[in-house]
Design a protein around this motif. Structure first.
Motif, mmCIF file in Angstrom:
data_model
loop_
_atom_site.group_PDB
_atom_site.id
_atom_site.type_symbol
_atom_site.label_atom_id
_atom_site.label_comp_id
_atom_site.label_asym_id
_atom_site.label_seq_id
_atom_site.Cartn_x
_atom_site.Cartn_y
_atom_site.Cartn_z
ATOM 1 N N ALA A 182 1.048 -1.664 0.018
ATOM 2 C CA ALA A 182 0.071 0.207 0.120
ATOM 3 C C ALA A 182 1.608 1.492 0.373
ATOM 4 O O ALA A 182 0.638 2.206 -0.452
ATOM 5 C CB ALA A 182 -0.377 0.498 0.720
ATOM 6 N N TYR A 183 2.134 1.274 0.927
ATOM 7 C CA TYR A 183 2.827 2.299 1.152
ATOM 8 C C TYR A 183 3.148 2.459 -0.725
ATOM 9 O O TYR A 183 4.017 3.728 -1.459
ATOM 10 C CB TYR A 183 3.578 2.112 1.894
ATOM 11 N N PHE A 192 2.377 1.586 -2.775
ATOM 12 C CA PHE A 192 0.906 1.951 -4.172
ATOM 13 C C PHE A 192 0.814 3.303 -4.231
ATOM 14 O O PHE A 192 0.749 4.498 -5.660
ATOM 15 C CB PHE A 192 0.045 1.464 -4.442
ATOM 16 N N HIS A 193 0.842 4.131 -3.056
ATOM 17 C CA HIS A 193 0.600 5.243 -2.452
ATOM 18 C C HIS A 193 1.951 6.511 -3.082
ATOM 19 O O HIS A 193 1.796 6.969 -4.268
ATOM 20 C CB HIS A 193 0.698 5.496 -0.829
ATOM 21 N N GLU A 194 2.911 5.420 -3.101
ATOM 22 C CA GLU A 194 4.141 6.314 -3.293
ATOM 23 C C GLU A 194 4.197 6.310 -4.906
ATOM 24 O O GLU A 194 4.604 7.682 -5.440
ATOM 25 C CB GLU A 194 5.545 5.685 -2.840
ATOM 26 N N LEU A 236 1.615 6.374 -7.542
ATOM 27 C CA LEU A 236 0.447 6.855 -7.475
ATOM 28 C C LEU A 236 0.716 8.234 -7.814
ATOM 29 O O LEU A 236 0.414 9.265 -8.677
ATOM 30 C CB LEU A 236 -0.862 6.619 -7.174
ATOM 31 N N VAL A 237 0.791 8.954 -6.311
ATOM 32 C CA VAL A 237 1.131 10.244 -6.084
ATOM 33 C C VAL A 237 2.012 11.115 -6.552
ATOM 34 O O VAL A 237 2.418 12.384 -6.975
ATOM 35 C CB VAL A 237 0.824 10.039 -4.261
#
Length: 263
Positions: free
Chosen positions: A77-78, A80-82, A84-85
């Protein structure tokens, strides 16, 4: 002979020195030797492990598996966030995105996300060790060993030479899939009473096949588009995805369609 060997070593050294200077100092990145040693140890464990466990009882890893799988959910999840953002803030193109080799905050953030993604593939080798300790030897298929063993080399090269750019697309999609996958494994590790809630197991393989098809289309497009991203990297990823689609399709057929016909 000595001259040919020196020329080969010189060519290898030039190749290593032409890597991404930002990521070269990071753990396991500069040289392929540490990754190659990890791979060799992995293969030795795959070969020796089942033999050592043959006359032993399976190890109870319930608590370990619960912690491990949900920790992998958090890590996925970390990442994926990095991915994507950072790609969003950097105005990345979905179809063609060159690597930003600068040391700007966003470029370094994307490079670090790529390194974590590579390192997560090293961590995921642990999946195989758990199978061996639990005597789940039926899980030690060619697909499993091939996929886990080759991914560490693929993403070593990614971090070494193309830490960013359109590599982010693979990172976004794969980390999303792994959030779902490790959530399933974590829930399954809780106990048999969770099985009634895990009816969607077969769809995990379908989801994995969809991601490989997306990678195939994405890299296939860039093989013919004018994009300032290494052609050799796109060609390699394209070929690699073909092998995974064949292997995962065979796994899906043998696990679900073939058994359904037999019933």
């Amino acid at each position: 002979m000595a001259s040919a060997w020196q020329m080969a070593l010189s060519a290898l050294q030039r190749n290593l020195d032409n890597g991404d200077k930002r990521t070269d100092p990071w753990l396991l990145v500069y040289s392929p030797v540490p990754v190659a040693l990890i791979f060799l140890v992995y293969l030795c464990v795959v070969w020796v492990g089942p033999r050592l466990m043959k006359h032993r009882e399976p190890v109870d890893l319930k608590a370990v598996l619960i912690v491990y799988n949900f920790a992998m959910v958090v890590l996925s999840a970390y990442m994926f966030h990095e991915f994507l953002v950072t790609s969003w803030l950097s105005n990345y193109s979905l179809l063609c995105q060159p690597v930003d080799y600068s040391t700007s905050p966003l470029a370094m953030r994307m490079a670090r996300a790529c390194w974590w993604f590579f390192f997560s593939k090293v961590i995921e080798l642990t999946d195989t060790f758990f199978f061996i300790l639990r005597k789940k030897n039926s899980q030690l298929t060619f697909l499993h060993v091939y996929h886990h063993g080759t991914m560490i080399f693929n993403w070593w090269a990614g971090v070494k030479y193309v830490a960013g750019g359109q590599s982010f697309f693979i990172g976004v999609v794969n980390t999303f899939v792994h959030i779902i996958m490790y959530s399933y494994y974590g829930l399954a590790a809780i106990g048999p009473h969770m099985q009634k809630y895990l009816w969607w197991k077969r769809y995990l393989t379908s989801l994995q096949l969809v991601q490989f098809m997306l990678f195939l289309l994405h890299t296939g497009y860039n093989l013919f588009a004018e994009c300032n991203f290494p052609y050799s990297m796109n060609a390699f990823v394209f070929g690699y995805c073909v092998t995974l689609i064949i292997l995962f399709s065979n796994f899906y057929y043998q696990s679900y369609l073939s058994k359904k016909k037999q019933k």
